[in-house]
Design a protein around this motif. Structure first.
Motif, PDB file in Angstrom:
ATOM      1  N   ASP A 145     -19.862  11.031  55.514  1.00 14.81           N
ATOM      2  CA  ASP A 145     -20.746  10.398  54.537  1.00 14.81           C
ATOM      3  C   ASP A 145     -19.957   9.678  53.454  1.00 14.81           C
ATOM      4  O   ASP A 145     -20.325   8.577  53.022  1.00 14.81           O
ATOM      5  CB  ASP A 145     -21.660  11.458  53.918  1.00 14.81           C
ATOM      6  CG  ASP A 145     -22.924  10.843  53.320  1.00 14.81           C
ATOM      7  OD1 ASP A 145     -23.230   9.678  53.643  1.00 14.81           O
ATOM      8  OD2 ASP A 145     -23.618  11.526  52.548  1.00 14.81           O
ATOM      9  N   THR A 156     -26.455  16.843  61.991  1.00 12.60           N
ATOM     10  CA  THR A 156     -27.458  17.450  61.109  1.00 12.60           C
ATOM     11  C   THR A 156     -28.514  18.231  61.898  1.00 12.60           C
ATOM     12  O   THR A 156     -28.881  19.346  61.513  1.00 12.60           O
ATOM     13  CB  THR A 156     -28.151  16.369  60.263  1.00 12.60           C
ATOM     14  OG1 THR A 156     -28.690  15.356  61.123  1.00 12.60           O
ATOM     15  CG2 THR A 156     -27.174  15.742  59.282  1.00 12.60           C
ATOM     16  N   LEU A 189     -37.200  16.355  50.201  1.00 14.03           N
ATOM     17  CA  LEU A 189     -36.469  15.105  49.988  1.00 14.03           C
ATOM     18  C   LEU A 189     -37.235  13.909  50.537  1.00 14.03           C
ATOM     19  O   LEU A 189     -37.119  12.801  50.010  1.00 14.03           O
ATOM     20  CB  LEU A 189     -35.076  15.192  50.614  1.00 14.03           C
ATOM     21  CG  LEU A 189     -34.116  16.195  49.968  1.00 14.03           C
ATOM     22  CD1 LEU A 189     -32.699  15.973  50.455  1.00 14.03           C
ATOM     23  CD2 LEU A 189     -34.158  16.101  48.452  1.00 14.03           C
ATOM     24  N   MET A 205     -32.320   7.294  48.983  1.00 10.55           N
ATOM     25  CA  MET A 205     -31.476   8.135  49.825  1.00 10.55           C
ATOM     26  C   MET A 205     -31.812   7.849  51.282  1.00 10.55           C
ATOM     27  O   MET A 205     -32.785   7.136  51.577  1.00 10.55           O
ATOM     28  CB  MET A 205     -31.656   9.622  49.501  1.00 10.55           C
ATOM     29  CG  MET A 205     -33.031  10.171  49.800  1.00 10.55           C
ATOM     30  SD  MET A 205     -33.192  11.927  49.401  1.00 10.55           S
ATOM     31  CE  MET A 205     -33.085  11.892  47.612  1.00 10.55           C
ATOM     32  N   ASP A 209     -30.091  12.732  54.697  1.00 13.07           N
ATOM     33  CA  ASP A 209     -30.138  13.727  53.625  1.00 13.07           C
ATOM     34  C   ASP A 209     -31.296  14.702  53.838  1.00 13.07           C
ATOM     35  O   ASP A 209     -31.162  15.903  53.582  1.00 13.07           O
ATOM     36  CB  ASP A 209     -30.288  13.037  52.264  1.00 13.07           C
ATOM     37  CG  ASP A 209     -29.101  12.161  51.919  1.00 13.07           C
ATOM     38  OD1 ASP A 209     -27.962  12.597  52.161  1.00 13.07           O
ATOM     39  OD2 ASP A 209     -29.308  11.043  51.434  1.00 13.07           O
ATOM     40  N   PHE A 257     -25.112  11.232  48.946  1.00 14.64           N
ATOM     41  CA  PHE A 257     -25.596  12.523  48.439  1.00 14.64           C
ATOM     42  C   PHE A 257     -25.250  13.670  49.386  1.00 14.64           C
ATOM     43  O   PHE A 257     -25.221  14.832  48.974  1.00 14.64           O
ATOM     44  CB  PHE A 257     -27.119  12.442  48.242  1.00 14.64           C
ATOM     45  CG  PHE A 257     -27.705  13.599  47.485  1.00 14.64           C
ATOM     46  CD1 PHE A 257     -27.139  14.062  46.309  1.00 14.64           C
ATOM     47  CD2 PHE A 257     -28.847  14.230  47.952  1.00 14.64           C
ATOM     48  CE1 PHE A 257     -27.685  15.118  45.603  1.00 14.64           C
ATOM     49  CE2 PHE A 257     -29.406  15.300  47.261  1.00 14.64           C
ATOM     50  CZ  PHE A 257     -28.822  15.738  46.080  1.00 14.64           C
ATOM     51  N   GLY A 258     -24.969  13.337  50.661  1.00 10.33           N
ATOM     52  CA  GLY A 258     -24.663  14.363  51.652  1.00 10.33           C
ATOM     53  C   GLY A 258     -23.526  15.297  51.271  1.00 10.33           C
ATOM     54  O   GLY A 258     -23.639  16.521  51.450  1.00 10.33           O
ATOM     55  N   LEU A 261     -24.839  17.947  48.932  1.00 11.91           N
ATOM     56  CA  LEU A 261     -25.678  18.909  49.644  1.00 11.91           C
ATOM     57  C   LEU A 261     -24.814  19.871  50.457  1.00 11.91           C
ATOM     58  O   LEU A 261     -25.055  21.088  50.469  1.00 11.91           O
ATOM     59  CB  LEU A 261     -26.651  18.175  50.573  1.00 11.91           C
ATOM     60  CG  LEU A 261     -27.809  17.424  49.919  1.00 11.91           C
ATOM     61  CD1 LEU A 261     -28.593  16.645  50.966  1.00 11.91           C
ATOM     62  CD2 LEU A 261     -28.723  18.388  49.183  1.00 11.91           C
TER      63      LEU A 261
END
Length: 281
Positions: A145, A156, A189, A205, A209, A257-258, A261
């Motif tokens: 990412d 994922t 999300l 996003m 995510d 943002f991954g 997280l």
């Protein structure tokens, strides 16, 4: 496995060595998986346009053997020793003297350290094997990412399903909490994404995510999600603000943002019960 007799120091040594080896493989995944995804997208685009599929040299996670990305020099055994080879070569390719990216020793070293911490935290157990798997996934997703702003479905979604399977016996969370966590993680999300898009007229996003947060819910249950998103948001905002103020990041350039997280997930892996006690208490 819980009855396995092994001293903590020996387990730590095994964990570090295994982590270095796995970290070396993770570097291959981080580099090649986005390339494989791009090739597949190009083939699909050509098919939609009615054109012949483009031709590419053979590439997989296993082939070709490790080589310099600049001059294609095939690495010998001693050039491919995790972490050690980087320092022996002084961070440069032996053949063309091109600089070796610091990401390679960073991933290997981080994997070794986190594997050792997991061994200290869980001891010889099935929870330790699962923790090692979770760490490997999180590191791969973090660096992919950072470099490409992609969170591949193959990582994922498989992380999500593995979390649900492990929690059939409540390894990290009761099954009902894991199932609800996967659902709530995705929808939370997803809802924020559409609210932001309706208000601002642009995407805030990516769908990756949603899936990664759903995977965290599948591993640690829905009670862990509020703390996880809070930690990820605070750290992400602080890092993003620092990068913008130091002009290392343009204001209009999206920040992945991954990684935050995944970082929150790793924190949950080691301190879930303590954080939940603090949060709920």
């Amino acid at each position: 496995m819980e009855g396995l007799s092994i001293s903590p120091s020996a387990l730590a040594v095994v964990a570090v060595l295994l982590g270095l080896i796995i970290g070396s493989f993770l570097n291959v995944v981080i580099h090649r998986l986005p390339l494989l995804m791009e090739r597949e997208w190009r083939r699909q685009c050509a098919e939609l346009e009615g054109k012949p599929p483009p031709s590419f040299p053979h590439l997989s996670l296993a082939w070709p053997a490790s080589h310099c990305p600049h001059c294609a020099h095939r690495l010998s055994v001693w050039e491919n020793i995790p972490l050690l080879s980087f320092f022996l070569l002084r961070g440069r390719c032996r053949n063309c003297q091109a600089t070796i990216d610091w990401r390679y020793p960073l991933v290997e070293g981080a994997t070794g350290i986190l594997f050792a911490l997991a061994a200290w935290r869980f001891g010889p157990s099935w929870a330790l094997l699962a923790a090692w798997l979770f760490i490997a996934y999180c590191l791969a997703l973090t660096f992919i990412d950072f470099e490409t702003q992609l969170l591949p479905d193959v990582l994922t979604l498989s992380l999500l399903w593995v979390g649900l399977l492990l929690n059939l016996k409540g390894l990290y969370a009761p099954l009902d909490q894991a199932v609800l966590g996967a659902i709530a993680g995705y929808l939370a999300l997803w809802s924020i994404y559409w609210l932001f898009k309706l208000l601002m007229g642009k995407e805030g996003m990516g769908y990756g995510d949603f899936k990664l947060f759903a995977a965290l819910g599948a591993w640690f249950g829905w009670p862990a999600l509020p703390m996880a998103i809070l930690l990820a948001s605070l750290v992400g905002a602080a890092v993003g603000l620092f990068l913008i103020l130091t002009r290392r990041q343009a204001r209009d350039k999206p920040i992945p943002f991954g990684p935050y997280l995944a970082g929150a997930g790793l924190l949950m892996l080691f301190t879930r019960d303590s954080l939940l006690t603090l949060w709920l208490g």
